[in-house]
Structures are given as structure tokens and as C-alpha cells.
Design a protein around this motif. Structure first.
Motif, mmCIF file in Angstrom:
data_model
loop_
_atom_site.group_PDB
_atom_site.id
_atom_site.type_symbol
_atom_site.label_atom_id
_atom_site.label_comp_id
_atom_site.label_asym_id
_atom_site.label_seq_id
_atom_site.Cartn_x
_atom_site.Cartn_y
_atom_site.Cartn_z
ATOM 1 N N PRO A 87 23.419 5.165 2.132
ATOM 2 C CA PRO A 87 22.108 6.240 1.813
ATOM 3 C C PRO A 87 21.809 7.176 2.802
ATOM 4 O O PRO A 87 22.138 6.999 4.079
ATOM 5 N N GLY A 88 21.594 8.560 2.356
ATOM 6 C CA GLY A 88 21.508 9.691 3.248
ATOM 7 C C GLY A 88 22.774 10.165 3.929
ATOM 8 O O GLY A 88 22.852 11.182 4.450
ATOM 9 N N HIS A 89 23.917 9.542 3.356
ATOM 10 C CA HIS A 89 25.183 10.122 3.699
ATOM 11 C C HIS A 89 26.003 10.308 2.587
ATOM 12 O O HIS A 89 26.030 9.953 1.348
ATOM 13 N N ARG A 90 27.242 11.030 2.849
ATOM 14 C CA ARG A 90 28.018 11.418 1.643
ATOM 15 C C ARG A 90 29.590 11.269 2.082
ATOM 16 O O ARG A 90 30.126 12.150 2.353
ATOM 17 N N PRO A 91 29.963 9.977 2.416
ATOM 18 C CA PRO A 91 31.189 9.644 2.701
ATOM 19 C C PRO A 91 32.365 10.076 1.975
ATOM 20 O O PRO A 91 32.202 10.130 0.653
ATOM 21 N N TRP A 92 33.655 10.310 2.530
ATOM 22 C CA TRP A 92 34.605 10.536 1.621
ATOM 23 C C TRP A 92 35.449 9.203 1.533
ATOM 24 O O TRP A 92 35.706 8.792 3.038
ATOM 25 N N LEU A 93 36.224 8.707 0.653
ATOM 26 C CA LEU A 93 37.021 7.714 0.692
ATOM 27 C C LEU A 93 38.529 8.590 0.885
ATOM 28 O O LEU A 93 39.075 9.207 0.040
ATOM 29 N N ALA A 94 38.981 8.014 2.067
ATOM 30 C CA ALA A 94 40.229 8.831 2.364
ATOM 31 C C ALA A 94 41.655 8.035 2.385
ATOM 32 O O ALA A 94 42.754 8.584 2.261
ATOM 33 N N ALA A 95 41.510 6.662 2.473
ATOM 34 C CA ALA A 95 42.650 5.963 2.186
ATOM 35 C C ALA A 95 41.975 4.624 1.515
ATOM 36 O O ALA A 95 41.173 3.940 1.911
ATOM 37 N N ILE A 96 43.086 3.884 0.754
ATOM 38 C CA ILE A 96 42.852 2.866 0.185
ATOM 39 C C ILE A 96 44.133 1.753 0.554
ATOM 40 O O ILE A 96 45.224 2.009 0.516
ATOM 41 N N GLU B 171 25.336 9.655 -3.175
ATOM 42 C CA GLU B 171 24.283 8.643 -2.495
ATOM 43 C C GLU B 171 24.469 7.157 -3.152
ATOM 44 O O GLU B 171 24.201 6.167 -2.603
ATOM 45 N N GLU B 172 24.457 7.312 -4.694
ATOM 46 C CA GLU B 172 24.533 6.152 -5.529
ATOM 47 C C GLU B 172 25.899 5.465 -5.619
ATOM 48 O O GLU B 172 25.768 4.472 -6.511
ATOM 49 N N ASP B 173 26.849 6.139 -5.225
ATOM 50 C CA ASP B 173 28.289 5.452 -5.727
ATOM 51 C C ASP B 173 28.452 4.423 -4.905
ATOM 52 O O ASP B 173 28.215 4.320 -3.782
ATOM 53 N N TRP B 174 29.011 3.371 -5.489
ATOM 54 C CA TRP B 174 29.428 2.103 -4.682
ATOM 55 C C TRP B 174 30.956 2.368 -4.241
ATOM 56 O O TRP B 174 31.752 2.887 -4.816
ATOM 57 N N LEU B 175 30.990 2.038 -2.981
ATOM 58 C CA LEU B 175 32.396 1.862 -2.530
ATOM 59 C C LEU B 175 32.502 0.436 -2.744
ATOM 60 O O LEU B 175 32.125 -0.404 -2.041
ATOM 61 N N VAL B 176 33.542 0.100 -3.556
ATOM 62 C CA VAL B 176 34.061 -1.393 -3.743
ATOM 63 C C VAL B 176 35.236 -1.921 -3.093
ATOM 64 O O VAL B 176 36.097 -1.214 -3.116
ATOM 65 N N ASP C 107 24.697 -3.270 1.292
ATOM 66 C CA ASP C 107 25.654 -4.011 0.220
ATOM 67 C C ASP C 107 24.912 -4.336 -1.218
ATOM 68 O O ASP C 107 23.930 -4.882 -0.984
ATOM 69 N N ASN C 108 25.468 -4.046 -2.220
ATOM 70 C CA ASN C 108 24.837 -4.080 -3.528
ATOM 71 C C ASN C 108 25.283 -5.330 -4.001
ATOM 72 O O ASN C 108 26.625 -5.322 -4.753
ATOM 73 N N SER C 109 24.892 -6.589 -3.843
ATOM 74 C CA SER C 109 25.633 -7.849 -4.378
ATOM 75 C C SER C 109 25.486 -8.194 -5.777
ATOM 76 O O SER C 109 24.449 -7.487 -6.461
ATOM 77 N N PRO C 110 26.401 -8.930 -6.435
ATOM 78 C CA PRO C 110 26.439 -8.963 -7.810
ATOM 79 C C PRO C 110 24.983 -9.669 -8.266
ATOM 80 O O PRO C 110 24.880 -9.554 -9.431
ATOM 81 N N GLU C 111 24.516 -10.549 -7.529
ATOM 82 C CA GLU C 111 23.226 -11.111 -8.015
ATOM 83 C C GLU C 111 21.948 -9.920 -8.000
ATOM 84 O O GLU C 111 20.929 -10.288 -8.281
ATOM 85 N N GLY C 112 22.468 -8.844 -7.860
ATOM 86 C CA GLY C 112 21.276 -7.750 -7.859
ATOM 87 C C GLY C 112 20.507 -7.673 -6.565
ATOM 88 O O GLY C 112 19.585 -6.790 -6.297
ATOM 89 N N ILE C 113 21.011 -8.279 -5.341
ATOM 90 C CA ILE C 113 20.222 -8.254 -4.250
ATOM 91 C C ILE C 113 20.975 -7.104 -3.447
ATOM 92 O O ILE C 113 22.116 -6.731 -3.310
ATOM 93 N N ARG C 114 20.154 -6.230 -2.835
ATOM 94 C CA ARG C 114 20.645 -5.076 -1.966
ATOM 95 C C ARG C 114 20.243 -5.574 -0.706
ATOM 96 O O ARG C 114 19.067 -5.682 -0.481
#
Ligand code: C2O
Ligand code: CU
Length: 489
Positions: free
Chosen positions: A246-255, A267-272, A297-304
């Protein structure tokens, strides 16, 4: 706060031409090295001692946790080299059980791959083994045991391995986050391993305590305007991280260590980041002095929940210059698969709860899913075969055999009710499509996450001779049928 503790300096930076350089006489008791090509580059020596240790996982206010660790720390020390250099790592086993070390994502000679019963005998308690290999690819990698992995990794054995680019990206500094997930008791002890079936048949040994660099709630002090390269390694047994900034716009540069054209996140995109996988981000600290932002972290149980906080200090005396968007950095020297002539194969994954196996082959016999579960503790299959796990001391027949140099396109289908990160040893593949749609940029990866009902096509050149594990990196799945190997001859 920029990494998991001090980076140990390599024991020797001098060029050493034979196995016994100056200052290494103390290692003469180590296992004799197999013949290897002479090092082309500088050799960097490291020592790893795997042993019980006690660490303040939940902070110094709470009870300390008994773990198994490399060199007493969780995560283990950063092992670091430049592309083209050679690593020589002296591993000593002071655990109460055998172990090995696997260098996840590194393309190396098979004898150095660290798979017990397949590429080397287990390193027994009190014994040592010397791993030695050239690092051909730059990027963010990691190391962990491949013996009884679901317990040894869960107890704390893992560490980062970083190979520097010839020309690293232009950033103000680099930060490394090794993220992990622990199942702890109320006293912060590691919960027992005595009821594994539930974990095997579901999504793995999910924890209740998430750490960054071996501590809960990391605070990361940042400076307004700085540009950071953030390397993230997921060493958890089972937890898939889904991070937002939140508040930031990172770039994914290597996988998985390999550069991709930088893609900026909303801001709402998940980095998985699945277990075993890595991501390198370029992150501009665009906040104001005194601000604090959670990384979530947006856990699969819906907990942030908060993974870490970015805490902004005072503005620098000279304001940071405006920066252009980051550019793709140099590619690694990976062999390009020939999609026109490639051998085409498929791999269907079945089993687990909410679906389950009807029948499958196990050590040459056709067995019912119920028999496999009750009598063998096995729950998952690849192409109808349940692969014998390590406890049998052998790994049966290869899943596939390839001729050295053969291009392969493999369609992997997840027909289960759980996500699976599938990892191939000794090779790096392109992900060329997902669910029938071409994958943008065809990223190079060593671990690909197959969502529930998902399908992915991967392509690679089988150019590294030997037997290479191919398995789910949810370690409880690896242990209960989802680990076979491919042979390259
Ligand atoms: Cu990261 Cu076969 O392992
Ligand atoms: Cu799995």
C-alpha cells in the motif's frame, strides 16, 4: 535491517587451481571431490554447519525457539558470488539425522545437486561434504536440505544464495527478505511433526507465524526518495505469499532470479510468491518523512496481515533526483528451446483431499487411493504414478528420459483442489502459456505455480546430463507422491 545478518566474508578470495588451496588444510577430512573442470573464475569458500540452535523468532520479549540452523542463524548466511565465479561450500552435519544441501535454481553438475539417494549419499551426522560448482546465472537463489525436507526446512534450515550480475541495476541499495512461515506452539516452540497426514492431503504444513529474515514484524527504515532493489525468497513449506505494498508501486524485475521486463504493480495487485520461488522488485520510496506503511500479505483464508513496515526517516539533505522507470537487466546465458522441434509431453497432477486418487501405480503395483492413503501415507500422483518418497531410499524409474540437447515442451495440468508450485532441478524453463493463453514475456523460472484447475506450458532444453528432481515444492506433497525425476542422457 538490510539482510539476514552480516554477510560472512568468503574464507578465501584467491584464485585456487586445485582442490587444496592455501589455508584449506583443515578441510582435509572432508569428502574427496569428484573430478571437476578447473575453475574458470575466482573461488569463494564458505562453511555451513547444520546444527541445533536457539533463536528469538518471535522477538526478544517472547520465548526463544529451538530450531535447526545453518551457522546458528535463521535464515542461514548469505552465500554470494559474482556470475562466472565458483562456489565451494563445506557442509558439516551436526544434526541428529542425515542431511544434504540443494542449491535451488542453480544450474550445476548433477553430483552437486544435493538430492539424497539420487545424486549423493546422505551426509550422516558428524560427517561433511564439499559442494563445488560454477555459477553461470546471476540472480536470487537459495539453499535448503533435500533430506527429510518437510521437517528440516520447517525447523529452520534454509538460506539465500545471491549471484551478482556483471552490471547490477542502478539502485541506491539492496534489501533481502527471506520470508518464512512457522507452526509454533504458544511457547514459540516448533509444533510437532507427529500428525502429518492432514498436512499432506491438504495444502501442506501451514504455519501460524510469518517471519522476515527470521523475525516477526520487521521494521524497515527507509529514506524518502531512495530506490531499492528488494529480493524476496519464500522458504516456507507451504504458504504462498500474496503481497501488496500500500502506498507504493513496485516493479517486478526478476522472477526466480531471471530478469523480466519490469512490470509495475498497482496498489491492489498481488505479488504472488510460492514456496521455493523468488521475486526481485525495484521499489521507489515515494512516502514522506515520518510516514509508515505496512507491507501486507493477503492470506488465502482472507486474512490480511502486516508482514513488515516501511518506516520513513528524515528527507535527505539533497532531494533525490527524478528517476526513469527501471529497464530490463541483462539476461542469463540460458539455452533457448526450439518450440518447432520440441518433444511434447504432459504431466497431470491428481490426488489430495476434495477429489483424491481413485487408483494409481505405486512401486510397480496398481493400488486404490484408499490403500495408498491408509497403508502407505501417499496421496498424490503425476500421470497416474505415486512416486516413492525419500524414505524408501530410492526413487524408482524416471518420469521422463531426454537426450542431451533435446527441447521439451511440457503441459502441466493441475487436476486437484490445491495449488502446487512445481520445481525442476538443474534446468531453467520458460513459462510459455497459462490456461491456453500465451504468457507475456515467457519468463524463465525454476518453479511454476499451478493454481487450482490451472494449466501451464513450460519449455526448456534438457542440456544438463543426470537425474533431476521434478517435484511440488509444498514439502508435504513432495513427501506423499509428488516428487519424481527426469533423466538426461
Ligand atoms: Cu528447492 Cu527439490 O528443491
Ligand atoms: Cu503440491
Amino acid at each position: 535491517m538490510t539482510g539476514p545478518g552480516p554477510i560472512p566474508s568468503p574464507i578465501s578470495r584467491r584464485r585456487v587451481l586445485s582442490g587444496m588451496g592455501g589455508g584449506l588444510a583443515a578441510f582435509s577430512a572432508f569428502t574427496v571431490l569428484p573430478p571437476l573442470a578447473r575453475a574458470r573464475g575466482n573461488i569463494r569458500d564458505y562453511r555451513l554447519k547444520a546444527a541445533p540452535a536457539t533463536v528469538p523468532l518471535v522477538g526478544t520479549q517472547g520465548p526463544a525457539t529451538d530450531v535447526w540452523a545453518y551457522n546458528g542463524g535463521v535464515p542461514g548466511p548469505v552465500i554470494r558470488a559474482k556470475r562466472g565465479e565458483r562456489l565451494r561450500i563445506h557442509v558439516e552435519n551436526a544434526l541428529p539425522q542425515p542431511t544434504t544441501v540443494h542449491w535451488h535454481g542453480i544450474r550445476l553438475p548433477v553430483g552437486m545437486d544435493g538430492v539424497p539417494f539420487l545424486t549423493q549419499p546422505p551426509i550422516k551426522p558428524g560427517e561433511s561434504f564439499v559442494y563445488e560448482f560454477d555459477v553461470e546465472d546471476a540472480g536470487t537463489f537459495w539453499y535448503h536440505p533435500h533430506f527429510n525436507s518437510s521437517e528440516q526446512v520447517a525447523r529452520g534450515l534454509s538460506g539465500p544464495l545471491i549471484v551478482d550480475e556483471d552490471t547490477p541495476p542502478d539502485v541506491d541499495r539492496e534489501i533481502l527478505w527471506v520470508v518464512d512461515d512457522w507452526r509454533l506452539t504458544e511457547d514459540a516452540a516448533i509444533a510437532s511433526f507427529d500428525r502429518p497426514f492432514h498436512d499432506m492431503v491438504h495444502g501442506g504444513r501451514f504455519g501460524n507465524t510469518v517471519t522476515v529474515n527470521g523475525r516477526i514484524s520487521e521494521d524497515l527504515a527507509v529514506t524518502p526518495g531512495e530506490r531499492v532493489r528488494l529480493r524476496i525468497v519464500n522458504v516456507a513449506n507451504a504458504r504462498i505469499f500474496r503481497l501488496t505494498f500500500p502506498g507504493h508501486r513496485p516493479w517486478l524485475a526478476a522472477i526466480d532470479g531471471h530478469a523480466v521486463p519490469p512490470r509495475q504493480f498497482g496498489e491492489e495487485d498481488w505479488l504472488v510468491i510460492a514456496p521455493g520461488a523468488r521475486a526481485d522488485l525495484i521499489l521507489d520510496m515515494t512516502g514522506e518523512p515520518g510516514e509508515r506503511f505496512a507491507v501486507v500479505d493477503n492470506s488465502p483464508e482472507g486474512i490480511r496481515y502486516r508482514l513488515a513496515d516501511l518506516t520513513y526517516g528524515a528527507a535527505p539533505s539533497a532531494p533525490a533526483p527524478a528517476r526513469p522507470a527501471p529497464v530490463t537487466w541483462a539476461a542469463n546465458p540460458l539455452p533457448e528451446p526450439d518450440l518447432g522441434t520440441a518433444t511434447r509431453l504432459s504431466l497431470d497432477m491428481e490426488g489430495g483431499a476434495m477429489g483424491g486418487l481413485q487408483t494409481a501405480m505405486f512401486m510397480g503395483e496398481k493400488l486404490s487411493g484408499r490403500d495408498l492413503a491408509r497403508n502407505h501415507g501417499m496421496f498424490w500422483s503425476f500421470n497416474g504414478i505415486v512416486y516413492p518418497p525419500m524414505k524408501y531410499g530410492h526413487h524408482g524409474d524416471p518420469m521422463f528420459s531426454f537426450k542431451r540437447g533435446e527441447s521439451v515442451v511440457m503441459t502441466i495440468r493441475n487436476k486437484t483442489a490445491f495449488a502446487h508450485p512445481i520445481h525442476l532441478h538443474g534446468h531453467t524453463f520458460r513459462v510459455i502459456s497459462r490456461d491456453g493463453k500465451p504468457e507475456p514475456d515467457r519468463p524463465w523460472q525454476d518453479t511454476v505455480l499451478l493454481p487450482i484447475d490451472g494449466e501451464a506450458e513450460i519449455a526448456f532444453v534438457a542440456d544438463n546430463p543426470g537425474d533431476w528432481m521434478f517435484h511440488c515444492h509444498i514439502l508435504e506433497h513432495q513427501k506423499s507422491g509428488m516428487m519424481g525425476y527426469v533423466k538426461v542422457v
